[in-house]
Design a protein around this motif. Structure first.
Motif, PDB file in Angstrom:
ATOM      1  N   SER A 141      73.113  70.338   7.043  1.00 26.66           N
ATOM      2  CA  SER A 141      71.969  69.744   7.738  1.00 26.66           C
ATOM      3  C   SER A 141      72.126  69.924   9.238  1.00 26.66           C
ATOM      4  CB  SER A 141      71.879  68.251   7.400  1.00 26.66           C
ATOM      5  OG  SER A 141      71.875  68.048   6.010  1.00 26.66           O
ATOM      6  N   LEU A 142      71.080  69.578   9.967  1.00 24.70           N
ATOM      7  CA  LEU A 142      71.138  69.631  11.424  1.00 24.70           C
ATOM      8  C   LEU A 142      72.338  68.816  11.905  1.00 24.70           C
ATOM      9  CD1 LEU A 142      69.869  70.422  14.129  1.00 24.70           C
ATOM     10  CD2 LEU A 142      68.500  68.336  14.009  1.00 24.70           C
ATOM     11  N   ASP A 172      61.044  61.497   4.752  1.00 24.59           N
ATOM     12  CA  ASP A 172      62.358  62.012   5.121  1.00 24.59           C
ATOM     13  C   ASP A 172      62.316  63.305   5.912  1.00 24.59           C
ATOM     14  OD1 ASP A 172      61.644  63.915   3.276  1.00 24.59           O
ATOM     15  OD2 ASP A 172      63.369  63.618   1.951  1.00 24.59           O
ATOM     16  N   LEU A 173      61.132  63.806   6.257  1.00 22.50           N
ATOM     17  CA  LEU A 173      61.052  65.113   6.900  1.00 22.50           C
ATOM     18  C   LEU A 173      61.683  65.124   8.285  1.00 22.50           C
ATOM     19  CD1 LEU A 173      59.832  67.908   6.187  1.00 22.50           C
ATOM     20  CD2 LEU A 173      57.922  67.322   7.664  1.00 22.50           C
ATOM     21  N   ARG A 174      61.759  63.975   8.939  1.00 21.00           N
ATOM     22  CA  ARG A 174      62.339  63.901  10.281  1.00 21.00           C
ATOM     23  C   ARG A 174      63.755  63.330  10.275  1.00 21.00           C
ATOM     24  NH1 ARG A 174      59.320  67.337  13.263  1.00 21.00           N
ATOM     25  NH2 ARG A 174      57.141  66.726  13.415  1.00 21.00           N
ATOM     26  N   MET A 175      64.313  63.126   9.104  1.00 24.54           N
ATOM     27  CA  MET A 175      65.680  62.609   9.031  1.00 24.54           C
ATOM     28  C   MET A 175      66.668  63.751   9.223  1.00 24.54           C
ATOM     29  SD  MET A 175      65.249  59.983   5.817  1.00 24.54           S
ATOM     30  CE  MET A 175      67.034  59.803   5.667  1.00 24.54           C
ATOM     31  N   PRO A 176      67.587  63.658  10.194  1.00 24.92           N
ATOM     32  CA  PRO A 176      68.550  64.742  10.394  1.00 24.92           C
ATOM     33  C   PRO A 176      69.315  65.112   9.124  1.00 24.92           C
ATOM     34  CG  PRO A 176      68.644  63.205  12.221  1.00 24.92           C
ATOM     35  CD  PRO A 176      67.718  62.599  11.206  1.00 24.92           C
ATOM     36  N   SER A 177      69.593  64.133   8.280  1.00 23.56           N
ATOM     37  CA  SER A 177      70.398  64.400   7.087  1.00 23.56           C
ATOM     38  C   SER A 177      69.681  65.274   6.079  1.00 23.56           C
ATOM     39  CB  SER A 177      70.802  63.087   6.411  1.00 23.56           C
ATOM     40  OG  SER A 177      69.654  62.366   5.987  1.00 23.56           O
ATOM     41  N   THR A 178      68.357  65.396   6.172  1.00 22.59           N
ATOM     42  CA  THR A 178      67.606  66.210   5.215  1.00 22.59           C
ATOM     43  C   THR A 178      66.963  67.431   5.869  1.00 22.59           C
ATOM     44  OG1 THR A 178      65.612  64.859   5.505  1.00 22.59           O
ATOM     45  CG2 THR A 178      67.131  64.204   3.774  1.00 22.59           C
ATOM     46  N   ILE A 179      67.295  67.683   7.131  1.00 17.54           N
ATOM     47  CA  ILE A 179      66.793  68.859   7.838  1.00 17.54           C
ATOM     48  C   ILE A 179      67.851  69.948   7.762  1.00 17.54           C
ATOM     49  CG2 ILE A 179      66.225  69.788  10.115  1.00 17.54           C
ATOM     50  CD1 ILE A 179      65.007  67.105  10.816  1.00 17.54           C
ATOM     51  N   THR A 180      67.484  71.114   7.306  1.00 17.39           N
ATOM     52  CA  THR A 180      68.465  72.200   7.237  1.00 17.39           C
ATOM     53  C   THR A 180      68.815  72.676   8.647  1.00 17.39           C
ATOM     54  OG1 THR A 180      66.692  73.825   6.982  1.00 17.39           O
ATOM     55  CG2 THR A 180      67.701  72.987   4.976  1.00 17.39           C
ATOM     56  N   VAL A 181      70.075  73.055   8.833  1.00 19.41           N
ATOM     57  CA  VAL A 181      70.527  73.497  10.141  1.00 19.41           C
ATOM     58  C   VAL A 181      69.928  74.859  10.493  1.00 19.41           C
ATOM     59  CG1 VAL A 181      72.614  74.665   9.316  1.00 19.41           C
ATOM     60  CG2 VAL A 181      72.574  73.689  11.617  1.00 19.41           C
TER      61      VAL A 181
END
Length: 723
Positions: A665-666, A710-719
């Protein structure tokens, strides 16, 4: 299915017997392989035990640490080496303008730069200092979301209904033959994930008979010891139990399926092609005492208009798409007086309202009898919650289906838009440059995923064969051809057209809705309210770059950097990308936006997986009559057939979910990514801590929301665009 057929099945797939200690059994920790989940009926467990390890998780390989990094103007030790490397890089990495009309692609995906960028690579050992958010990206046993597992689980859940379908035993054997033949040679250097046709072969091509049959999420046995680990990889939509709610459509506009999805606008003028009247407005529950013009004057009305997709929705469709259509609809939303919750008040499924003339009436009658056919101006009437209940449900599906497809177009178009950046990057930034350690991970897999998604499935990534083939038969584009209301040609053209609307700075500048009096009235707008990532990214990038750039002159004298920026703009044709940087501040801004585009702007929610609302096709060729006494059967008929719904669901999982939170994730970097410079680690600690804090804040906020976002949650955003 007879015992003989089971034995035939076992023989076909070389499955172990229940008593076997074969390697297939030993290697398998696959979730639904235990008999207790099927009360002693172990056929599906046997299939899973011998199943191919198809899943999302990716590969992690070890490579050497980066060399000592420096700017080219200060490199006295390895300047010759880096200059020679750049000569080769320009031969290996080329801009190709002919493979896909209107787009610039990498012309040589077989080169080392691309091959070394397609996997997660750690440098110098797994004991390095990068914090891993308690998720081990190097876990050899972790293969990610097992798509085949979900297919078998759905088959088991609906076995009785499915087994009554014609020729089911043969269809199931056909499934296994296709799946297993695709991985039999264990040649994983070749893209061979063929998932759509096996599913279409297996499940019956009939409309679902209940909402339950539209639920393709696997149901696993809660008593299984691995239940928590497996079920979290198949998260249901937060609105799964509330999909009939009228509020949900409005919420989807404020909790958009992609970060760049901004089709909702204030409704400030009456529209000739959307003849909404005050009478219709006042019939909507909750607005009986309201007034349409007054609501408009007070900024309480909002419009969703898919007119930009009109030509695509009426373009010629392929013949094997199982009857799916898409409609460029219009929807009206409103805030009631003394309320900040957006309500869905009216939907017109197409761009063209039915007129009042005699011939309009004749045309409407004929459309109701014979369907739209190839009509390029399909007429429709405005439907509201005050009309027939099932007519309203069908109208909602028409607009959410287009919402889903628009999101898919948005998602792939960002891939096409960003594609030239790594070409210019590899051509001009050598391993000795400080940008490599920072940006390599954020550019991971973009080139290879663009190749796989857009170009022909089966085209090898290595070897002497032809690299690029048909851009309308990729892993994604080929699936669209089979499963949606667009042909693959229409879909690719739509993505290229949408790509041309992006601007590097405009779409990476977070929108402050509070600057608009209309948007400010909406109580919760998670797409924008939760987007607080750019300042965090910028602080991290600023600290990192200032380790190596000590003055603005350092920036202007960096010939490698300036060549990268110039080529991205002029050869890569990335709209809005700057062709130079003249200060540290400018450079920080540019690099921060690259990180933002490759991660935050690459998000994708699971709406496309939600077959009760988000299918990529609307299975009705006739208009919706607001007052007709439709039934639930009519609504089920606009939903996808069972085999197409399954294909859409399992295929879309490739694009919508990380295998688990904080997996690549990010904020995540491979172990040893910054081993060459320990000064980076204090900055990285701050960056990761800030991301964790923001993630926790959004989780707390979601706990108080009706539906979590969850689209803006860092834990679910791909790096990076690796999925």
């Amino acid at each position: 299915m007879s015992d003989d057929k089971i034995e035939e099945l076992r023989a076909l797939i070389n499955a172990p017997t229940p008593q076997s200690d074969s390697a297939a059994t030993q290697r398998s920790a696959r979730f639904i392989s235990t008999p207790q989940c099927y009360a002693g009926f172990d056929l599906f467990g046997l299939i899973e035990d011998g199943g191919p390890p198809l899943g999302l998780g990716g590969v992690e390989n070890e490579v050497a640490p980066y060399p000592y990094v420096s700017l080219p103007q200060y490199d006295n030790a390895t300047l010759d080496d880096r200059q020679q490397a750049l000569v080769q890089a320009k031969l290996d990495n080329v801009f190709d303008y002919a493979k896909l009309r209107g787009a610039v692609v990498h012309g040589n995906v077989r080169c080392d730069d691309v091959q070394n960028a397609k996997d997660w690579r750690y440098r110098g050992g797994l004991e390095e200092q990068e914090y891993n958010f308690n998720v081990d990206d190097a876990d050899a046993d972790f293969v990610g979301v097992r798509l085949f597992e979900g297919t078998i689980a759905y088959l088991g859940k609906n076995f009785v209904a499915i087994v009554l379908s014609q020729n089911i035993a043969q269809k199931f054997l056909d499934l296994l033959a296709v799946v297993y033949s695709s991985v039999a040679d264990n040649n994983f250097e070749r893209i061979s994930i063929e998932i759509i046709d096996p599913i279409l072969l297996t499940f019956p091509n009939r409309k679902c008979n209940s909402v339950e049959e539209l639920d393709f999420y696997p149901d696993f046995c809660p008593s299984h010891p691995e239940y928590d680990a497996r079920i979290k990889q198949w998260p249901k939509a937060p609105y799964d139990n509330d999909f009939r709610s009228d509020d949900l459509v409005g919420w989807l506009m404020t909790a958009a399926p992609t970060p760049v999805f901004n089709y909702l606008k204030p409704f400030t003028d009456h529209m000739k092609n959307f003849p909404m009247t005050n009478d219709k407005f006042k019939r909507v529950p909750g607005f009986e005492a309201d007034d349409l013009d007054q609501a408009m004057a007070e900024g309480r009305l909002f419009i969703l208009d898919f007119k930009d997709f009109q030509e695509e929705t009426v373009a010629a469709r392929n013949w094997d798409n199982f009857g799916a259509r898409l409609h460029a609809g219009i929807a009206l939303f409103a805030l009631p007086t003394n309320s900040n919750t957006l309500k869905t008040v009216a939907i017109q499924p197409t761009q063209h309202p039915i007129g009042n003339s005699f011939w309009d009436g004749i045309g409407w009658t004929l459309a109701n009898i014979f369907g739209y056919g190839g009509n390029t101006q399909p007429p429709s009437k405005i439907v509201t919650p005050a009309d027939n209940y099932w007519a309203w449900q069908m109208a909602k599906n028409a607009i959410t289906t287009m919402t889903s497809m628009a999101a898919v177009v948005d998602h792939l178009s960002t891939h096409v838009y960003l594609g030239p950046i790594p070409v210019a990057y590899f051509r001009n930034i050598p391993n000795q440059h400080p940008l490599r350690a920072l940006l390599d991970t954020h550019l991971m897999a973009l080139v290879t995923n663009n190749h796989t998604g857009i170009f022909e499935v089966g085209a090898p990534l290595v070897g002497p064969d032809i690299v690029y083939n048909n851009p309308y038969n990729g892993l994604l584009t080929g699936a669209i051809q089979r499963l949606s209301g667009f042909s693959s040609v229409t879909f690719v053209n739509a993505t290229v057209r949408r790509k041309d609307q992006y601007h590097f700075f405009e779409q990476s500048t977070p929108f402050d809705r509070m600057n608009d009096p209309s948007f400010a009235q909406i109580g919760d707008y998670p797409q924008h309210d939760d987007n607080r990532l750019m300042p965090i990214i910028k602080e991290w990038v600023d600290g990192y770059l200032r380790l190596y750039y000590h003055s603005d002159q350092d920036v202007t004298n960096d010939t490698e950097l300036q060549a990268f920026l110039y080529e991205t703009t002029h050869d890569g044709r990335v709209r809005g990308f700057p062709d130079e940087a003249r200060s540290i501040e400018e450079l920080v801004d540019i690099v921060s936006r690259i990180v933002y585009w490759m991660s935050v702007n690459h998000g994708f929610t699971s709406l496309a997986s939600f077959m009760k609302l988000g299918a990529l096709g609307f299975y009705r060729d006739h208009p919706i009559e607001p007052t007709h006494p439709y039934s639930e059967r009519d609504w089920l008929n606009v939903c996808p057939p069972m085999n197409v719904g399954a294909g859409l669901f399992f295929f879309s999982r490739i694009f919508t979910d990380l295998p688990e939170d904080w997996h690549r994730s990010l904020g995540k970097y491979p172990k040893g990514q910054f081993k060459h410079d320990p000064n980076v680690y204090p900055l990285l600690d701050v960056f990761q801590s800030q991301l964790q804090s923001l993630d926790n804040e959004i989780r707390d906020k979601n706990a108080d929301r009706r539906w979590a976002y969850d689209l803006r949650m860092p834990s679910t955003i791909t790096v990076s665009p690796w999925n």
